[in-house]
Design a protein around this motif. Sequence first.
Motif, short mmCIF file in Angstrom:
data_model
loop_
_atom_site.label_atom_id
_atom_site.label_comp_id
_atom_site.label_asym_id
_atom_site.label_seq_id
_atom_site.Cartn_x
_atom_site.Cartn_y
_atom_site.Cartn_z
N TYR A 97 -17.77 10.09 10.36
CA TYR A 97 -17.15 10.62 11.57
C TYR A 97 -18.19 10.88 12.67
O TYR A 97 -18.05 10.40 13.80
CB TYR A 97 -16.38 11.89 11.22
CG TYR A 97 -15.83 12.66 12.39
CD1 TYR A 97 -14.95 12.09 13.30
CD2 TYR A 97 -16.18 14.00 12.58
CE1 TYR A 97 -14.43 12.81 14.36
CE2 TYR A 97 -15.67 14.73 13.63
CZ TYR A 97 -14.80 14.14 14.52
OH TYR A 97 -14.29 14.86 15.57
N ASN A 99 -18.66 13.19 14.62
CA ASN A 99 -18.11 13.83 15.82
C ASN A 99 -18.11 12.87 17.02
O ASN A 99 -18.46 13.24 18.14
CB ASN A 99 -18.90 15.10 16.16
CG ASN A 99 -18.14 16.01 17.11
OD1 ASN A 99 -16.91 16.01 17.14
ND2 ASN A 99 -18.88 16.77 17.91
N LYS A 103 -14.60 16.31 19.30
CA LYS A 103 -13.57 17.31 18.98
C LYS A 103 -13.92 18.13 17.74
O LYS A 103 -13.22 19.10 17.43
CB LYS A 103 -12.23 16.62 18.77
CG LYS A 103 -11.70 15.91 20.00
CD LYS A 103 -10.36 15.24 19.71
CE LYS A 103 -9.80 14.55 20.94
NZ LYS A 103 -8.51 13.87 20.67
N SER A 104 -14.96 17.75 17.03
CA SER A 104 -15.35 18.44 15.79
C SER A 104 -14.16 18.62 14.87
O SER A 104 -13.95 19.68 14.28
CB SER A 104 -15.98 19.80 16.12
OG SER A 104 -17.14 19.64 16.91
N SER A 105 -13.36 17.55 14.76
CA SER A 105 -12.15 17.59 13.95
C SER A 105 -12.03 16.31 13.14
O SER A 105 -11.35 15.36 13.54
CB SER A 105 -10.92 17.77 14.85
OG SER A 105 -9.74 17.83 14.08
N PRO A 107 -10.73 13.50 10.95
CA PRO A 107 -9.32 13.18 10.68
C PRO A 107 -9.06 12.80 9.23
O PRO A 107 -9.98 12.48 8.47
CB PRO A 107 -9.06 11.98 11.60
CG PRO A 107 -10.39 11.30 11.69
CD PRO A 107 -11.42 12.40 11.64
N ALA A 125 -17.34 16.22 8.58
CA ALA A 125 -17.97 16.39 9.89
C ALA A 125 -19.31 15.67 9.97
O ALA A 125 -19.63 15.04 10.98
CB ALA A 125 -18.13 17.88 10.20
N MET A 153 -4.19 12.53 14.35
CA MET A 153 -5.37 12.17 13.57
C MET A 153 -5.54 10.66 13.61
O MET A 153 -4.79 9.93 12.95
CB MET A 153 -5.25 12.68 12.12
CG MET A 153 -5.34 14.18 12.00
SD MET A 153 -5.61 14.72 10.29
CE MET A 153 -5.71 16.50 10.54
#
Length: 604
Positions: A97, A99, A103-105, A107, A125, A153
Amino acid sequence: MATYLLLLIIAASAFSTLNADVSIDCGSSESYSDDYSIGWVGDDLYIQHGESVELQSSKPIYQPMATLRVFTDRKKNCYNIDSEKGSKVLVRAYFFYGNYDGKSSPPKFDLHFDGNHWITVETSADQLVSYEAIYVTKTDTISICVAQTFPNMVPFISAIEVRDLDSKMYGYSDSNRALMLRRRVAYGTEVIVRSTDDFYDRIWVPAVKGDDFTVLTSDETFIEVSLDDSPPRALFQNAFATDNTSTSIQLGTNLPTAKVPVYMNIYYSEASVLDSTQKRSLQLLVDGKINSKPFIPVYGTAGEITLYNLTANSDTTFSLAASPDSTLPPLINALEVFTVSDELTDGTNSDDVEGLASLQDEFDVLKDWGGDPCLPSPYSWDWINCTSGSTPRVTALYLGSFGLSGFLPDFSSMTSLEIIDLHNNSLIGSIPEFLGTLPNLKQLNLAGNDLSGTIPSSISKNKKLKLTVTDNPNLCVSGKSCKTASVDTSGSGGSSSSGGRKKSKLPVILGTTIPIFVLVWVIGGVCAVLHHKRKSEAIAAGNVGQAGGANKPSGNPQAAQMQMAANNMAQNVVNDFIMNIHEQQSAPEPVYNNDQQNHLEEGN
């Protein structure tokens, strides 16, 4: 030494002839070699959809993970990789990912292979996540797909690797099921073993040494490996052993909490030449119960135990223990743990796949749709409908306003089609005869194209078919005189296109107003002549009356005949023009010998 070199040559030759070996750096357009001497290629040749993203990080990133491809639309997005039907392959998919979206999210989304659900990907992350499957291919194409399963997501993928395996490898597994890797570990090594050490490029991760373990290093520089699973020789240079015979080796499996079918390989080799007083004998225990006969590692030779036809979960314990007569503690060199998948699908019906392939070959806009067209449900291609079942059929094509340009290819093999919607494209040529012979076809929408010629009788006489051919200026419908189709031959149904070509009403307006204007002008002229005649005759009659007395006829026979002739002429002109206009306005539309044409004329 000669034997060793011969084995190297044979293995290298086998590795070089693998027909599905590829490493794809998703989101990249470059080709390069990494630190493991693995050749990577960009994904331009495998997919054109999605967005390429390059990660921005102050920390070093393994080059294949420095780019990724993000997919913001479609049910699923797939990479198609050529393979040989019936070959055994290893497939890996990577997700980092990093980041990338700020969004530091991380999916979650689904991962598929060859129309089968693989796993729900849970990205991290800042950690690399990867998944591996081993299976026998059922077609000549391997497909790796990601699909959005959770709102907001967005799925992505960082890299894909495919390796061809020898057909004898993992031979106790069912060829109709896949092995899903849970753990592959090498005991005693300090670096990852792969590529140059493993001809099949399996990734063997170093095990973490516990306090109860001792690292053993083999005295033999050349270990004989003649196992069907072809573990790399580098695995047998080092091993873990416990400190005493009363301590067993607990095998970490990384199995899920739910019980699943398990396939496990345990590799071992004696690290030293033993004297006559020494003996190392091992047993495999499952949940504390002996599961195998005693086996004795041999110095300089690789050995293996395979465990299969067993269900287990994260609570199940697997251990290697010394046999009662063993003077030495247990050891282990390497371990592989897999879960076994459900039965693999055969995929969408091959006749439908063939028909869809012909459409993709003809229309470039469709080429980027990959993976199994219908499976796994509900992740079919966005523009088709499918039946349910293990071997689904395609029942509908929804390709209206899809930018198709060219001739319709032959997709007559798709015999389960019920709906074909091709409206508002740029299709040319004649309507193919096979469309009328599809046994289950109920709706055919060809409106808003540039089709020409006549409608095949197989279509026009098909009473089950609702046909729409409006806005095809050069298309000739049935009848003795070929008229362009300007009406919906389907009656009440069919999709209409607001963006379709609009027919000009100018010819109709001119064809009606000009004859009326001419008619009025002629009638006016005739009336003027008659009026002039009557006036002249009245004046002449007055003069005669004055000269001849009251007993003379007041009219002139010759003038009366002229008046009657003029009246007849005017009436004939009027009748001719009325007939002309009637013929122009009432030219009959062609009538098909089927229900939908009659319905059409009632609707219009």
